[in-house]
Design an enzyme around this catalytic site. Structure first.
Site, short mmCIF file in Angstrom:
data_model
loop_
_atom_site.label_atom_id
_atom_site.label_comp_id
_atom_site.label_asym_id
_atom_site.label_seq_id
_atom_site.Cartn_x
_atom_site.Cartn_y
_atom_site.Cartn_z
N ASP A 1 0.90 -1.27 0.11
CA ASP A 1 -0.01 -0.01 -0.19
C ASP A 1 0.97 1.18 0.02
O ASP A 1 2.19 1.12 0.24
CB ASP A 1 -0.92 -0.14 1.27
CG ASP A 1 -1.59 1.15 1.35
OD1 ASP A 1 -2.34 1.64 0.49
OD2 ASP A 1 -1.49 1.80 2.44
N ASP B 1 -0.18 5.23 0.77
CA ASP B 1 -0.42 6.11 2.04
C ASP B 1 -0.24 5.30 3.50
O ASP B 1 -1.16 4.56 3.64
CB ASP B 1 -1.59 6.71 1.80
CG ASP B 1 -1.95 7.57 0.61
OD1 ASP B 1 -0.88 8.27 0.18
OD2 ASP B 1 -2.81 7.48 -0.07
#
Ligand code: BG6
Ligand code: MG
Length: 213
Positions: A9, A11
């Site tokens: 991922d 953020d």
């Protein structure tokens, strides 16, 4: 050796843009009279799409907004957020993340990003990672956001690996759910470390080096 591929991922995992998301949503909230938008509300927005994040924020408003107004609000937030992203540079990539990414690449792992963000490519460029990953799947390339597994399944496909040979790394429970729904094992940072579906809790990204070796 465990896991040929690792899907990150963005953020809150590769970089601290989760904080910018929170600050930008808070600024937007205040501009429409929501004064009680908290970090706990921000945590509910982790991993989910921009419009769903807006929906979470608007639960705190007594006003009703039309679809056009909602689109304008999401754009307003994105403009605030993009201004914050504009201050980022390669120095915003932490030493722990940088050394971990380069060590994993050197060991022959295939590395991908799987993010709900439509700003993914811009952020990777600002961090000096524009050409680093073997595959990048972002919010512009999917029709269903996390906790749907689409983003991770696409990333695995681009890496040419089956889900059970890829580890997903997440900071969001929605992301861990997405990983599990797609048949991936998941490693979690922050709140996602304590989540029941997380196979590998991490205290820092570098913990991956022992997990996948
Ligand atoms: C995710 C964030 O990575 O991207 C969410 O965790 C955010 O909080 C989502 O809403 C969409 O981001 P963007 O940059 O397309 O608005
Ligand atoms: Mg995240």
């Amino acid at each position: 050796m465990k896991f040929q591929g690792i899907i990150f991922d963005l953020d809150g995992v590769i970089c601290s843009t989760d904080e910018f998301h929170f600050l930008a949503w808070k600024q937007l909230a205040e501009s429409i009279g929501i004064t009680n938008f908290t970090r706990a509300d921000g945590d509910l927005q982790r991993g989910v799409s921009r419009m769903e994040s807006l929906g979470i924020l608007l639960r705190k408003s007594e006003r009703k907004f039309s679809e056009e107004e909602k689109i304008a609000l999401a754009e307003q937030k994105n403009n605030i957020y993009r201004q914050m992203l504009g201050t980022m540079s390669e120095t915003d990539l932490s030493e722990n993340v940088r050394t971990t990414l380069f060590a994993l690449k050197k060991s022959g792992k295939k590395l991908a990003v799987g993010s709900s963000s439509k700003n993914t490519k811009y952020i990777l460029e600002r961090l000096g990672l524009g050409d680093f990953f073997d595959a990048v799947v972002d919010g512009n390339m999917i029709s269903r956001g996390k906790p749907d597994p689409e983003v991770f399944l696409k990333a695995a496909e681009l890496l040419g690996l089956p889900p059970d040979d890829c580890l997903v790394v997440e900071d969001a429970t929605a992301g861990i759910r997405a990983a599990r729904a797609g048949g991936f094992e998941a490693a979690g940072l922050g709140d996602a470390a304590a989540f029941g579906m997380t196979a590998y809790p991490l205290t820092a990204l570098s913990d991956l080096l022992t997990i996948v070796s």
